[in-house]
Scaffold this active site. Structure first.
Site, PDB file in Angstrom:
ATOM      1  N   ASP A   1      -9.589  16.821 -17.573  1.00 31.89           N
ATOM      2  CA  ASP A   1      -9.775  17.397 -16.242  1.00 31.89           C
ATOM      3  C   ASP A   1     -10.656  16.449 -15.430  1.00 31.89           C
ATOM      4  O   ASP A   1     -11.550  15.783 -15.959  1.00 31.89           O
ATOM      5  CB  ASP A   1     -10.474  18.754 -16.337  1.00 31.89           C
TER       6      ASP A   1
ATOM      7  N   ASP B   1      -4.194  16.476 -16.379  1.00 29.88           N
ATOM      8  CA  ASP B   1      -4.527  17.860 -16.695  1.00 29.88           C
ATOM      9  C   ASP B   1      -5.016  18.504 -15.398  1.00 29.88           C
ATOM     10  O   ASP B   1      -4.428  18.302 -14.347  1.00 29.88           O
ATOM     11  CB  ASP B   1      -5.550  17.917 -17.818  1.00 29.88           C
TER      12      ASP B   1
ATOM     13  N   ARG C   1      -1.748  27.066  -9.726  1.00 33.90           N
ATOM     14  CA  ARG C   1      -3.148  27.265 -10.153  1.00 33.90           C
ATOM     15  C   ARG C   1      -4.153  26.899  -9.067  1.00 33.90           C
ATOM     16  O   ARG C   1      -4.924  25.962  -9.205  1.00 33.90           O
ATOM     17  CB  ARG C   1      -3.455  26.482 -11.433  1.00 33.90           C
TER      18      ARG C   1
END
Length: 438
Positions: free
Chosen positions: A218, A257, A316
């Protein structure tokens, strides 16, 4: 250490805040600071969940020996390590590349991607067995070792009581993964982050019906941490968009990610005036439905998003489990790859109010919400393409198999000024992102 230390007062490179921020420290130590010293600004009282309790002051109380200006990845990591959890300020000048020597620098002797493809091709390996039992000298074992080298190199652990701030309009990181892990009181501002590229994604033959490529890293992860403020940053895939990625075994070679994950019992986070753009799986609040994870997540994961631009994302923004998440005054701009914005997950309590959505022709407002679990939410005062829309009603009318319930069960109180949704595109477009604290 290699980091350069700045002694004395703020330099002329400090950026003036566009808005009159409340600069009184809300914690135990109060300090009057110049509003022109961006590095010593603190989160205003009442500004989202990160203002709860002791508030978020970062390194505002740092003495002269704990203020650093860094221009390289080595200097940045050295500054992070210096002084433990004493308040510190790290000023980032220019763009710092965490992978300046390229992916080849992480590959162990013997690793060969062509050999990896030949060994694990579905027509050779099949789709019934994953690669977890592969030995260390196999193509997968060599991939694992190479991936471990990258993991160690590009992750930066952020200590408690730290402010990381970009100097001027063009400061940031490429290929770095900020780990805000098991700490309290962190501020990250005025930085552009180009998402880290996983140099060694893993092929999982058992992921889905056709297998899948899975990646790590991330851009920023808040893991078991509290009182974190992310403000006026830009998160982007930059020069490595998914649209340019190849396919292997018929599946996208995914090397990204998330842009921001808030997980593992983290609490009291505010993300304000950021730009999240050109990405797939953007923000995850709570990383698992499992009961073992839930023990640490229930009653936590309290996060506020306000005045952010979410542009050309797939999904998301955010996907929520467990948390009381307040999303207001954000602008969501979709393209044809759009899947959804708000993921309604296990025991989530999402409040989405006074946001603006700009959707392309042919994409219905019903797609804004995606139901993963039974969890009521509050969604009112939102506008889609300039018109007031009841997001829950339109979702339920068009997707009756995933009917959502209204009423999150709580009312946000930690908000500063709430702008009318019709004004949000102009306000956010002018002021969100790195380099916009003017």
């Amino acid at each position: 250490m290699n980091a350069q230390r700045w002694h004395g007062h703020a330099t002329s490179a400090a950026v003036v805040g566009c808005t009159a921020l409340a600069l009184t420290v809300t914690g135990t130590t109060a300090q009057a600071q110049s509003p022109r010293d961006l590095a010593r600004q603190t989160l205003p009282a009442g500004d989202g969940w990160a203002s709860y309790g002791t508030g978020t002051t970062g390194g505002a109380a740092a003495d002269a020996d704990h203020v650093y200006t860094v221009t390289t990845w080595a200097e940045f990591k050295a500054a992070l390590a210096a002084g433990g959890s004493a308040p510190k300020i790290i000023k980032v000048k220019g763009v710092i590349d965490a992978v300046a020597d390229g992916c080849e620098a992480f590959a162990v002797p013997g690793y060969d991607f062509d050999a990896y493809l030949a060994t694990y091709a579905p027509e050779t390996w099949g789709l019934d067995t994953d690669l977890s039992a592969e030995p260390d000298d196999s193509p997968e074992g060599l991939r694992r070792a190479s991936a471990a080298n990258q993991d160690k190199a590009i992750k930066a652990n952020i200590p408690a009581n730290t402010t990381i701030v970009g100097v001027g309009r063009n400061a940031g990181f490429k290929g770095a993964s900020l780990q805000i892990k098991a700490v309290d009181n962190v501020i990250v501002r005025n930085l552009t982050f180009e998402s880290p590229v996983d140099c060694f994604p893993q092929w999982d033959p058992t992921d889905g019906s056709n297998g899948n490529w899975n990646s790590e890293y991330d851009t920023a992860v808040v893991y078991g941490s509290t009182h974190v403020w992310l403000d006026h940053n830009t998160f982007t895939d930059g020069s490595h968009p998914d649209s340019a990625a190849p396919t292997y075994f018929g599946m996208l070679y995914q090397q990204h990610d998330g842009e921001l994950d808030v997980v593992r019992g983290s609490n009291y986070v505010t993300a304000s005036w950021n730009v999240f753009t050109e990405h797939d799986k953007t923000i995850l609040i709570g990383n698992s439905d499992s009961e073992s994870t839930a023990v640490g997540d229930r009653g936590k994961l309290k996060v506020t998003f306000h005045h952010n631009l979410f542009s050309n994302l797939v999904e998301r923004a955010p996907r929520v489990r467990f948390g009381q998440v307040d999303v207001y005054n954000n602008h969501f701009v979709a393209d044809d790859s759009y899947a959804y914005s708000f993921g309604i997950g296990k025991e989530s309590q999402l409040v989405a109010q006074h946001n603006a959505f700009t959707l392309p022709k042919g994409i219905s407002a019903a797609k804004v919400l995606k139901k993963w679990s039974e969890a009521p939410l509050t969604a009112d005062g939102n506008r889609v393409n300039g018109r007031a829309v009841d997001l829950i009603a339109v979702h339920n009318a068009e997707i009756p198999a995933e009917t959502l319930q209204s009423g999150a069960g709580w009312t946000p109180t930690l908000r500063t000024k709430v702008d009318p949704a019709k004004a949000v595109p102009g306000i956010v477009g002018a002021r969100a992102g790195a380099g916009k604290i003017c």
